[in-house]
Design a protein around this motif. Structure first.
Motif, PDB file in Angstrom:
ATOM      1  N   SER A 177       0.828  -1.199   0.000  1.00 25.98           N
ATOM      2  CA  SER A 177       0.000   0.000   0.000  1.00 25.98           C
ATOM      3  C   SER A 177       0.868   1.258   0.000  1.00 25.98           C
ATOM      4  O   SER A 177       0.617   2.201  -0.760  1.00 25.98           O
ATOM      5  CB  SER A 177      -0.934  -0.005   1.207  1.00 25.98           C
ATOM      6  N   VAL A 178       1.899   1.277   0.829  1.00 25.32           N
ATOM      7  CA  VAL A 178       2.812   2.429   0.880  1.00 25.32           C
ATOM      8  C   VAL A 178       3.490   2.615  -0.473  1.00 25.32           C
ATOM      9  O   VAL A 178       3.553   3.731  -1.004  1.00 25.32           O
ATOM     10  CB  VAL A 178       3.853   2.274   2.014  1.00 25.32           C
ATOM     11  N   CYS A 179       4.006   1.529  -1.041  1.00 25.78           N
ATOM     12  CA  CYS A 179       4.669   1.616  -2.354  1.00 25.78           C
ATOM     13  C   CYS A 179       3.723   2.175  -3.407  1.00 25.78           C
ATOM     14  O   CYS A 179       4.118   3.031  -4.205  1.00 25.78           O
ATOM     15  CB  CYS A 179       5.185   0.250  -2.786  1.00 25.78           C
ATOM     16  N   GLY A 225       0.961  10.514  -9.003  1.00 24.16           N
ATOM     17  CA  GLY A 225       1.482  11.693  -9.671  1.00 24.16           C
ATOM     18  C   GLY A 225       2.890  11.536 -10.223  1.00 24.16           C
ATOM     19  O   GLY A 225       3.566  12.531 -10.465  1.00 24.16           O
ATOM     20  N   THR A 226       3.351  10.289 -10.419  1.00 15.86           N
ATOM     21  CA  THR A 226       4.710  10.035 -10.897  1.00 15.86           C
ATOM     22  C   THR A 226       4.672   9.225 -12.196  1.00 15.86           C
ATOM     23  O   THR A 226       3.604   8.834 -12.679  1.00 15.86           O
ATOM     24  CB  THR A 226       5.527   9.242  -9.856  1.00 15.86           C
ATOM     25  N   LEU A 227       5.846   8.929 -12.727  1.00 14.00           N
ATOM     26  CA  LEU A 227       5.951   8.079 -13.913  1.00 14.00           C
ATOM     27  C   LEU A 227       5.298   6.721 -13.662  1.00 14.00           C
ATOM     28  O   LEU A 227       4.664   6.166 -14.564  1.00 14.00           O
ATOM     29  CB  LEU A 227       7.420   7.885 -14.301  1.00 14.00           C
ATOM     30  N   MET A 228       5.441   6.193 -12.457  1.00 13.64           N
ATOM     31  CA  MET A 228       4.850   4.894 -12.159  1.00 13.64           C
ATOM     32  C   MET A 228       3.332   4.927 -12.346  1.00 13.64           C
ATOM     33  O   MET A 228       2.750   3.997 -12.885  1.00 13.64           O
ATOM     34  CB  MET A 228       5.203   4.422 -10.746  1.00 13.64           C
ATOM     35  N   GLU A 229       2.693   6.003 -11.928  1.00 13.07           N
ATOM     36  CA  GLU A 229       1.253   6.121 -12.142  1.00 13.07           C
ATOM     37  C   GLU A 229       0.942   6.274 -13.638  1.00 13.07           C
ATOM     38  O   GLU A 229       0.002   5.659 -14.149  1.00 13.07           O
ATOM     39  CB  GLU A 229       0.690   7.314 -11.370  1.00 13.07           C
ATOM     40  N   VAL A 246      12.348  -0.998 -19.095  1.00 13.41           N
ATOM     41  CA  VAL A 246      13.423  -0.552 -18.206  1.00 13.41           C
ATOM     42  C   VAL A 246      12.866   0.362 -17.109  1.00 13.41           C
ATOM     43  O   VAL A 246      13.288   0.287 -15.954  1.00 13.41           O
ATOM     44  CB  VAL A 246      14.550   0.124 -19.005  1.00 13.41           C
ATOM     45  N   ALA A 247      11.897   1.203 -17.459  1.00 12.73           N
ATOM     46  CA  ALA A 247      11.271   2.047 -16.438  1.00 12.73           C
ATOM     47  C   ALA A 247      10.591   1.189 -15.370  1.00 12.73           C
ATOM     48  O   ALA A 247      10.670   1.480 -14.175  1.00 12.73           O
ATOM     49  CB  ALA A 247      10.265   3.001 -17.081  1.00 12.73           C
ATOM     50  N   LEU A 248       9.923   0.115 -15.791  1.00  7.97           N
ATOM     51  CA  LEU A 248       9.320  -0.820 -14.832  1.00  7.97           C
ATOM     52  C   LEU A 248      10.394  -1.442 -13.954  1.00  7.97           C
ATOM     53  O   LEU A 248      10.268  -1.462 -12.716  1.00  7.97           O
ATOM     54  CB  LEU A 248       8.547  -1.913 -15.577  1.00  7.97           C
ATOM     55  N   ALA A 249      11.461  -1.944 -14.572  1.00 11.53           N
ATOM     56  CA  ALA A 249      12.523  -2.604 -13.809  1.00 11.53           C
ATOM     57  C   ALA A 249      13.162  -1.648 -12.804  1.00 11.53           C
ATOM     58  O   ALA A 249      13.349  -1.999 -11.630  1.00 11.53           O
ATOM     59  CB  ALA A 249      13.583  -3.161 -14.756  1.00 11.53           C
ATOM     60  N   GLU A 250      13.494  -0.438 -13.234  1.00 12.56           N
ATOM     61  CA  GLU A 250      14.128   0.510 -12.313  1.00 12.56           C
ATOM     62  C   GLU A 250      13.175   0.931 -11.210  1.00 12.56           C
ATOM     63  O   GLU A 250      13.581   1.089 -10.057  1.00 12.56           O
ATOM     64  CB  GLU A 250      14.659   1.738 -13.052  1.00 12.56           C
ATOM     65  N   SER A 251      11.905   1.084 -11.533  1.00  9.94           N
ATOM     66  CA  SER A 251      10.919   1.457 -10.511  1.00  9.94           C
ATOM     67  C   SER A 251      10.810   0.383  -9.439  1.00  9.94           C
ATOM     68  O   SER A 251      10.783   0.691  -8.239  1.00  9.94           O
ATOM     69  CB  SER A 251       9.547   1.681 -11.164  1.00  9.94           C
TER      70      SER A 251
END
Length: 141
Positions: free
Chosen positions: A10-12, A18-22, A59-64
């Protein structure tokens, strides 16, 4: 223990608002003693022009996921975590479904950490094998 896992996930997921992950719809879905798993949908938002998963999105997924794992396992209240190097070998394409990134710690030093992140499809076939080095920088009070 299950409640503790839910809280970590949940914290993660909350800190990604509001970030690239979203933007990429990355969601953290499982955590264990030495790993973290995130997933990302494969759709037109992460395609390259010919309709397959873009290596940069992979790569964005992996680094995240690797950076979030460092945050969890190094106490993100004490340290800023930054990725300082990432390498990826893309071995298979994906056109639909989800890809899953599983970050496992290889080296947990006081300053640098080394992560192996395997990105797989829903059939557990390897899409990309990534290596991420992170650095933990102490937060100043």
């Amino acid at each position: 223990m299950e409640e503790h896992k839910k809280k970590i996930l949940s914290v993660c997921n909350q800190i990604c608002k509001g970030t690239l992950m979203e933007t990429l719809d990355i969601e953290y879905v499982d955590v264990g003693e030495n790993f973290l798993i995130g997933r990302m949908p494969v759709n037109s938002r992460v395609y390259q022009p010919d309709g397959v998963l873009h290596g940069g999105a992979t790569v964005a997924l992996a680094e995240s996921v690797g950076s979030a794992a460092s945050y969890i396992f190094l106490d993100g209240n004490e340290f800023f975590v930054r990725g300082i190097e990432i390498a990826a070998n893309h071995v298979k394409s994906a056109r639909e479904g989800y890809v899953y990134a599983r970050a496992i710690i290889i080296h947990k030093g006081k300053t640098t950490q080394l992560w192996e992140i395997k990105v797989t499809n829903e059939s557990n076939e390897l899409i990309s094998n990534c290596k991420l080095t992170t650095i933990a920088l102490p937060k100043k009070n």
